[in-house]
Motif scaffolding. Structure first.
Motif, PDB file in Angstrom:
ATOM      1  N   LYS A 130       1.003  -1.229   0.144  1.00 45.66           N
ATOM      2  CA  LYS A 130       0.020   0.208  -0.174  1.00 45.66           C
ATOM      3  C   LYS A 130       1.248   1.214   0.594  1.00 45.66           C
ATOM      4  N   GLN A 131       2.042   1.280   0.981  1.00 49.77           N
ATOM      5  CA  GLN A 131       2.260   2.297   1.120  1.00 49.77           C
ATOM      6  C   GLN A 131       3.433   2.911  -0.047  1.00 49.77           C
ATOM      7  N   LYS A 132       4.381   1.734  -0.257  1.00 47.78           N
ATOM      8  CA  LYS A 132       5.098   2.089  -1.576  1.00 47.78           C
ATOM      9  C   LYS A 132       4.482   2.141  -3.088  1.00 47.78           C
ATOM     10  N   GLY A 133       3.026   1.558  -2.638  1.00 47.37           N
ATOM     11  CA  GLY A 133       2.928   1.611  -4.377  1.00 47.37           C
ATOM     12  C   GLY A 133       2.086   2.543  -4.349  1.00 47.37           C
ATOM     13  N   LYS A 134       1.620   2.240  -3.635  1.00 44.55           N
ATOM     14  CA  LYS A 134       0.889   4.350  -3.621  1.00 44.55           C
ATOM     15  C   LYS A 134       1.178   5.254  -3.924  1.00 44.55           C
ATOM     16  N   ALA A 135       2.502   5.386  -3.155  1.00 40.29           N
ATOM     17  CA  ALA A 135       3.065   6.578  -3.070  1.00 40.29           C
ATOM     18  C   ALA A 135       3.959   7.253  -4.579  1.00 40.29           C
ATOM     19  N   ALA A 136       3.642   5.427  -5.151  1.00 44.67           N
ATOM     20  CA  ALA A 136       4.852   6.094  -6.282  1.00 44.67           C
ATOM     21  C   ALA A 136       3.592   5.849  -7.397  1.00 44.67           C
ATOM     22  N   ILE A 137       2.613   5.608  -7.669  1.00 48.95           N
ATOM     23  CA  ILE A 137       1.320   4.930  -8.820  1.00 48.95           C
ATOM     24  C   ILE A 137       0.730   6.625  -9.014  1.00 48.95           C
TER      25      ILE A 137
END
Length: 519
Positions: free
Chosen positions: A434-441
């Motif tokens: 959630k944290q890493k994917g959401k920050a990137a997306i």
């Protein structure tokens, strides 16, 4: 208790308009107010930033495409880098405070220092020299430099929607909301946001009108006055939002609760930088599918909006009038979004599931875009002139109306079906995903979509010279984007049904029951 069992025990009217349990009020109501205030600021900033850039000296709608590439994209990368560093070093509440304070401080400086001194700060002589040396299609690029303080305001306003609303708020919401709650919570959050959009639209129209300006006997022009009032309100509501968020965070994570502290010390996600975030995203088919949907939406809407805003600028060349018109569009967006939230979105999500709900936005955008481009490209034909004469108006007015119609339905579906399904797609993933994917997306991926659309427009502008000449090719590209979007929705729908667990109940301090996709 399963989501369906909860809903069956509710009164039909409560199930339709307010499917929230009394025990959930302490968590849900503050979230609703916080999100509504954030969206209010986002909507007010949107009408203000567009009017500021499009009606600025030697500028126009084409300038937006250059800003999205040469200003917003680098700043999106920088802001995502800053967020990642802060998230690795500080708890979420402190990250929210730091980011919010930074945005509000800039808006204060712009309103009371940069804007009043624009004549001294903007390099018009040098910009005129550059304009004489460069091709006609580069007018927008020169305008980015010429009105650099306006460009900076536009960038920060765009990043408010990305960093504050999408990354920070929704990141927090997804941490404390389970899949079964999201089906009930998120549609109501959308309703609150839509009401805020209506209020922001009406506020923008009121500030740009003559009544308040004449009543207070203001000596400055209407546009400058409305700009100062709007930004002052944004700062005040931003401070209220910050205080409420800190209070909610303290309530949900009680420092005296030793079990919560112990849980927080349990599996900690490894600290990762921005490059590692994108590498992590690239290894997950699930996250790639979300990214493709986000990219498709932003590319399609940006391509359409630049053509439409060019028509609005031709119809309303002055800042106050342009902003007032965009405020009315924002109002209708809020009304449509509210109707979708109350009567349609939640019902469709609960009855037909994620995949059908995710198809709604691209279908709406496609149909409305076809209507707009059909009349836009044929506005000089006898049929279009006949339609305009029948309504007692001009083809420009009808084209602008159809573009506004398209934007209202597109944005309304974005604030309801698109946002709800996108955020639900993150819920089954692990905290790290959630944290890493959401920050990137959301931090960069959405900007890449807008920047990609802007690069397409820039290439067409440099080659053809004007927005009108490049419009037919924009229409063809949009059709191709929609086909890719529909394929991505279908792929993610299959993955979501496999990974989601409607009975999972994540908390702010524990890992969700369902882990993310493997590499």
């Amino acid at each position: 208790m399963a989501n369906k069992d909860i809903l069956k025990k509710m009164h039909p009217l409560k199930r339709l308009f307010w499917p929230i349990l009394r025990s959930e009020y302490a968590k849900f109501l503050p979230m609703l107010v916080i999100y509504s205030l954030i969206v209010f600021n986002y909507s007010l900033l949107k009408t203000t930033k567009d009017a500021l850039i499009v009606t600025a000296e030697h500028s126009g709608a084409a300038t937006i495409s250059f800003i999205k590439v040469w200003a917003i994209l680098p700043m999106a990368l920088l802001s995502t880098f800053i967020f990642t560093r802060l998230a690795n070093k500080y708890p979420k509440a402190k990250v929210f405070t730091i980011m919010m304070t930074g945005f509000l401080s800039f808006f204060f400086v712009f309103a009371f220092i940069l804007y009043p001194n624009q004549a001294l700060l903007h390099p018009h002589d040098l910009a005129d020299t550059l304009q004489n040396l460069l091709p006609k299609g580069c007018l927008g690029l020169v305008a980015v430099f010429r009105n650099w303080t306006f460009t900076l305001f536009y960038v920060m306003s765009e990043l408010w929607g990305t960093m504050i609303m999408t990354v920070l708020f929704w990141g927090f919401a997804n941490e404390v909301t389970s899949v079964k709650e999201a089906g009930r919570f998120y549609s109501i959050l959308g309703m609150g946001a839509n009401i805020s959009t209506i209020v922001a639209g009406q506020a923008g129209m009121f500030f740009c009108g003559t009544f308040l300006h004449n009543y207070l006997n203001i000596q400055t022009d209407r546009w400058s006055f409305s700009l100062m009032i709007s930004i002052s309100i944004i700062i005040v509501t931003g401070i209220i939002t910050l205080l409420m968020y800190r209070r909610l965070n303290q309530t949900m994570v009680d420092p005296s609760d030793t079990s919560t502290i112990a849980a927080n010390k349990k599996p900690k996600a490894p600290k990762m930088g921005i490059r590692e975030n994108f590498a992590y995203l690239a290894r997950s088919k699930y996250l790639i599918s979300i990214a493709l949907i986000v990219l498709s939406f932003n590319i399609a809407l940006t391509l359409i909006e630049i053509v439409w805003k060019d028509q609005v600028h031709q119809l309303y060349p002055y800042g106050a009038d342009y902003s007032s018109y965009m405020g009315s569009v924002m109002t209708y967006i809020g009304i449509l979004s509210t109707i979708l939230s109350i009567f349609i979105c939640g019902q469709v999500v609960r009855r037909f599931g994620w995949t059908v709900s995710a198809y709604v936005t691209p279908v709406i955008l496609l149909i409305s875009a076809v209507l707009f481009f059909t009349f836009y490209l044929g506005k000089a034909t006898p049929a279009a002139l006949g339609i305009a004469a029948a309504f007692g108006t001009s083809p420009l007015v009808i084209t602008t109306f159809l573009g506004s119609f398209q934007n209202c339905f597109s944005r309304a579906s974005k604030f309801t079906f698109f946002d709800v399904t996108k955020e639900m797609a993150f819920i089954p993933l692990s905290t790290e995903s959630k944290q890493k994917g959401k920050a990137a997306i959301d931090g960069v991926g959405s900007r890449l979509g807008k920047s990609g659309a802007s690069l397409i427009h820039q290439a067409l502008l440099i080659f053809f010279g004007t927005v009108a000449m490049s419009a037919p090719y924009v229409g063809v590209i949009i059709i191709l984007i929609f086909l890719g979007w529909l394929i991505a929705v279908r792929s993610l729908g299959k993955l979501f049904s496999k990974t989601s667990d409607p009975e999972s109940t994540p908390s702010i301090s524990s890992e969700p029951a369902m882990a993310g996709q493997k590499a």
